[in-house]
Design an enzyme around this catalytic site. Structure first.
Site, short mmCIF file in Angstrom:
data_model
loop_
_atom_site.label_atom_id
_atom_site.label_comp_id
_atom_site.label_asym_id
_atom_site.label_seq_id
_atom_site.Cartn_x
_atom_site.Cartn_y
_atom_site.Cartn_z
CB CYS A 1 4.95 2.71 -4.35
SG CYS A 1 6.62 1.48 -4.17
CD GLN B 1 -3.28 -0.10 -0.06
OE1 GLN B 1 -3.18 0.68 -0.42
NE2 GLN B 1 -3.75 -0.66 -1.31
CB SER B 2 4.29 1.68 -1.44
OG SER B 2 5.29 3.09 -1.60
CG ASN B 3 0.34 6.22 0.90
OD1 ASN B 3 -0.72 6.24 0.41
ND2 ASN B 3 0.73 6.43 1.99
#
Ligand SMILES: *Cc1c(COP(=O)(O)O)cnc(C)c1O
Length: 307
Positions: free
Chosen positions: A59, A55-57
């Site tokens: 990325c 859930q990386s913002n």
């Protein structure tokens, strides 16, 4: 945040909305990417490689920037492909990024191998570290401090404290250097998000050296010590990405008093920490406290069952 400030009976609370930075639902990584991708383009690279959690913002914002500029985007994400794509992961796919699942290695441990494979295919990858936190990315938050100062103008008191989520350290390092350049006497209170074993002393050292390297990048002669970095590690709860009562309460407060959405992983923890510090009277009633909203709202949907 007038209504919340009144409800709490002081201090005066301001908010800086980096959830509105504009790149496919916004966030703090957009500021770092402005400098990182500038560097990539100047060096003639044709694709970006970076890493993060599923859930990386960071990325998701990298994928959006790559799409806008016509660069390839390879994301090295922790874990394995889920059955249902949601939140940031859904957006990564919509934005056309290529996802490489990395199992336990969510901080980019496998980037060198993937970059080597891309070079073997004739591509020219530009590697952006986990969270975009290096002496180039941090410049985004040096200039963010100047932006804040300009927005407040001469008539508004500069905040006594700025509270924000700190995880890969680039936000904090940049703000620290920005405050030095502007000669502001402000407490920059990072709320630690990632438990990382007994990692917080080494995380302070990491932010310190990143601040030093960022200052050097700007040819500023300043040597920070670990004592210059404020990092609160008492709010990490059960660790990175685990939502608890602190985060649920913070999301509810920001939503119901101000109509502002926090994210479950970073800003809810930092906002909850700030509310706790207010209740404990760590700030004076007459102080002005600025909460730096670092974004992340798309993750709300992926955490629906915990909220
Ligand atoms: C990455 C991130 C942070 C932490 O910023 P760092 O510069 O990595 O310390 C805080 N909030 C959100 C929403 C983020 O995505």
């Amino acid at each position: 945040m007038e209504r919340l400030s009144r409800h709490l009976g002081g201090p005066r609370l301001l908010i800086k909305r980096d959830d509105q930075t504009g790149l496919a639902m916004g966030g703090n990584k957009t500021r770092k990417l402005e400098y990182l991708i500038g560097d990539a383009i100047r060096q003639g690279h044709d694709c970006l490689v970076t890493a993060g959690a599923a859930q990386s913002n960071h990325c998701r914002q990298t994928a959006a920037a790559a799409a806008q500029l016509g660069l390839g985007c390879h994301l090295v994400l922790g874990g394995s492909a889920p059955n249902v794509r949601n939140g940031n992961l859904l957006l990564d796919h919509l934005l056309g990024a290529i996802v490489h699942w990395a199992g336990e290695a969510r901080k980019g441990e496998t980037i060198p191998q993937i970059a080597a494979d891309l070079r073997a295919q004739g591509l020219s990858p530009y590697v952006i570290p986990y969270g975009g936190s290096n002496p180039v990315g941090s410049l985004g938050f040096v200039s963010a401090m100047f932006e804040l100062d300009g927005q407040l103008g001469p008539r508004n008191k500069f905040p006594n404290s700025i509270v924000f989520a700190s995880s890969s350290g680039g936000t904090q390092a940049g703000l620290v250097v920005g405050a030095t350049l502007l000669e502001k006497d402000v407490s920059l209170v990072g709320i630690n998000i990632d438990k990382g074993e007994t990692n917080s002393p080494s995380f302070v050292d990491h932010v310190t050296s990143l601040a030093n390297a960022t200052a050097k990048n700007l040819e500023v002669h300043k040597e920070y010590q670990s004592g210059d970095i404020i990092l609160k590690s008492e709010y990490v709860g059960d660790g990175y990405g685990v939502v608890g009562e602190l985060e649920r309460e913070a999301i509810s407060m920001a939503a119901r008093f101000e109509g502002i959405l926090l994210d479950p992983v970073y800003t809810a923890r930092a906002f909850g920490g700030m509310l706790d510090m207010i209740l404990k009277r760590d700030f004076s009633k007459g102080d002005t406290i600025l909460f730096w909203h670092t974004g992340g709202s798309p993750a709300i949907f992926a955490y629906a069952e915990d909220l």
